[in-house]
Each structure stands twice: as structure tokens, then as C-alpha cells.
Design a protein around this motif. Sequence first.
Motif, PDB file in Angstrom:
ATOM      1  N   ARG A  55       6.581  -0.250   1.056  1.00  0.00           N
ATOM      2  CA  ARG A  55       6.455   0.812   2.049  1.00  0.00           C
ATOM      3  C   ARG A  55       5.614   0.279   3.199  1.00  0.00           C
ATOM      4  NH1 ARG A  55       2.505   4.739   2.616  1.00  0.00           N
ATOM      5  NH2 ARG A  55       1.555   3.934   0.720  1.00  0.00           N
ATOM      6  N   ALA A  56       6.090   0.472   4.419  1.00  0.00           N
ATOM      7  CA  ALA A  56       5.383  -0.045   5.597  1.00  0.00           C
ATOM      8  C   ALA A  56       4.652   1.090   6.309  1.00  0.00           C
ATOM      9  CB  ALA A  56       6.358  -0.713   6.549  1.00  0.00           C
ATOM     10  N   LEU A  57       3.510   0.735   6.874  1.00  0.00           N
ATOM     11  CA  LEU A  57       2.706   1.672   7.639  1.00  0.00           C
ATOM     12  C   LEU A  57       2.351   0.998   8.950  1.00  0.00           C
ATOM     13  CD1 LEU A  57       0.943   4.319   7.666  1.00  0.00           C
ATOM     14  CD2 LEU A  57      -0.902   2.890   6.799  1.00  0.00           C
TER      15      LEU A  57
ATOM     16  N   GLN B  12      -9.376   2.758   8.618  1.00  0.00           N
ATOM     17  CA  GLN B  12      -8.855   4.109   8.367  1.00  0.00           C
ATOM     18  C   GLN B  12      -7.669   4.055   7.404  1.00  0.00           C
ATOM     19  OE1 GLN B  12     -10.120   7.108   9.386  1.00  0.00           O
ATOM     20  NE2 GLN B  12      -8.623   7.918   7.956  1.00  0.00           N
ATOM     21  N   CYS B  13      -6.770   3.119   7.588  1.00  0.00           N
ATOM     22  CA  CYS B  13      -5.615   2.986   6.690  1.00  0.00           C
ATOM     23  C   CYS B  13      -6.061   2.662   5.274  1.00  0.00           C
ATOM     24  CB  CYS B  13      -4.663   1.902   7.192  1.00  0.00           C
ATOM     25  SG  CYS B  13      -3.806   2.327   8.705  1.00  0.00           S
ATOM     26  N   LEU B  14      -7.075   1.814   5.131  1.00  0.00           N
ATOM     27  CA  LEU B  14      -7.550   1.438   3.803  1.00  0.00           C
ATOM     28  C   LEU B  14      -8.279   2.593   3.119  1.00  0.00           C
ATOM     29  CD1 LEU B  14      -8.787  -2.203   4.452  1.00  0.00           C
ATOM     30  CD2 LEU B  14      -6.619  -1.452   3.424  1.00  0.00           C
ATOM     31  N   ARG B  15      -8.912   3.454   3.905  1.00  0.00           N
ATOM     32  CA  ARG B  15      -9.550   4.643   3.327  1.00  0.00           C
ATOM     33  C   ARG B  15      -8.507   5.628   2.809  1.00  0.00           C
ATOM     34  NH1 ARG B  15     -13.589   4.233   7.276  1.00  0.00           N
ATOM     35  NH2 ARG B  15     -12.360   5.416   8.764  1.00  0.00           N
ATOM     36  N   ASP B  16      -7.364   5.682   3.500  1.00  0.00           N
ATOM     37  CA  ASP B  16      -6.332   6.657   3.169  1.00  0.00           C
ATOM     38  C   ASP B  16      -5.448   6.242   2.001  1.00  0.00           C
ATOM     39  OD1 ASP B  16      -7.314   8.140   5.247  1.00  0.00           O
ATOM     40  OD2 ASP B  16      -5.706   7.615   6.647  1.00  0.00           O
ATOM     41  N   SER B  17      -5.480   4.976   1.590  1.00  0.00           N
ATOM     42  CA  SER B  17      -4.605   4.506   0.523  1.00  0.00           C
ATOM     43  C   SER B  17      -5.336   3.511  -0.367  1.00  0.00           C
ATOM     44  CB  SER B  17      -3.363   3.838   1.122  1.00  0.00           C
ATOM     45  OG  SER B  17      -2.563   3.301   0.101  1.00  0.00           O
ATOM     46  N   THR B  18      -5.051   3.579  -1.643  1.00  0.00           N
ATOM     47  CA  THR B  18      -5.646   2.637  -2.592  1.00  0.00           C
ATOM     48  C   THR B  18      -4.615   1.619  -3.076  1.00  0.00           C
ATOM     49  OG1 THR B  18      -5.167   4.145  -4.422  1.00  0.00           O
ATOM     50  CG2 THR B  18      -7.349   4.300  -3.379  1.00  0.00           C
ATOM     51  N   GLN B  19      -3.417   1.656  -2.524  1.00  0.00           N
ATOM     52  CA  GLN B  19      -2.367   0.719  -2.938  1.00  0.00           C
ATOM     53  C   GLN B  19      -2.667  -0.696  -2.463  1.00  0.00           C
ATOM     54  OE1 GLN B  19       1.262   2.909  -1.529  1.00  0.00           O
ATOM     55  NE2 GLN B  19       2.108   1.776  -3.270  1.00  0.00           N
ATOM     56  N   PRO B  20      -2.269  -1.707  -3.240  1.00  0.00           N
ATOM     57  CA  PRO B  20      -2.436  -3.100  -2.800  1.00  0.00           C
ATOM     58  C   PRO B  20      -1.570  -3.393  -1.572  1.00  0.00           C
ATOM     59  CG  PRO B  20      -2.025  -2.989  -5.164  1.00  0.00           C
ATOM     60  CD  PRO B  20      -1.791  -1.621  -4.612  1.00  0.00           C
TER      61      PRO B  20
END
Length: 137
Positions: A40-42, A68-76
Amino acid sequence: DTAVLVYALLDLTEQVGWRLRRNGLRGRTVNLKLRYDDFRALTRSQTLTEVTDATAVLWQTVEPMLRQCLRDSTQPVRLIGIGLSGLQDMREESPVQMDLFSSSKLKRYHAVDAVADSIKDRFGQHAIRRGRNVSDE
């Protein structure tokens, strides 16, 4: 690991800034791309008030987006990238009017970039790095 992603993005940001300056380009919109382990791309972007090729300005724009993106997701994360759009060829354009109050800071950024670029041109891309990007390589 967040630190690894930050270091990788800083290295990519330096490369993008170097390529912009080398080709006489400046950009207005900074783009961040992350691809997670499930493919999945962001993407996130921020448009600046002025075009730039200064590595420090690019970094000051893209780092908060990453955090901000890393705070919103815990996926590798499996892919990380930075890009610029809204490019302008500064060799053909008329001079850019700079803000009176930020011009001294931009002059310092450009001076640092000019020295770093000359070292990289002479000794290779990894001859000099920002202190934050030093590792045991």
C-alpha cells in the motif's frame, strides 16, 4: 526503525538537492512517498511559497511529513522517497525575488550546499554527509 527511515530520507533529500542544483532547477512542491510491507502506497506533498533547491529547505519540509506518517501507522515501510514537482529551469528564468527577512538564511543554506556540491563533484557522492547521517559504514 524510525531512525533508519529518517537517515535514508535525509540521504535521499541531499541527492535530490544536489541533482536540482547540478541541473539548474528549482521546485515548488515537495513530495514524500512511502510504500508499506503490504504494497500500500502513501503520498504526501507540501507546496512552498517559493521555488527552492536548498537541501535544508527540502529537509525542513519533508521531515515533518515523514514523522506524521510514522505516527499514523505502525506498519513496516519497504520504500521511501522524496521528489519535487513544479520545477523551474533557473538558467532560463528571470531572477527570483526573495523575501528580505529569509534571504540571509537562504544565503547560508546555498553556501553550505555549494561547498558540499563541490566536494561531492570532486570526490564522489558519499565523500561528505550531514552530521546527522553519519553511521558505521
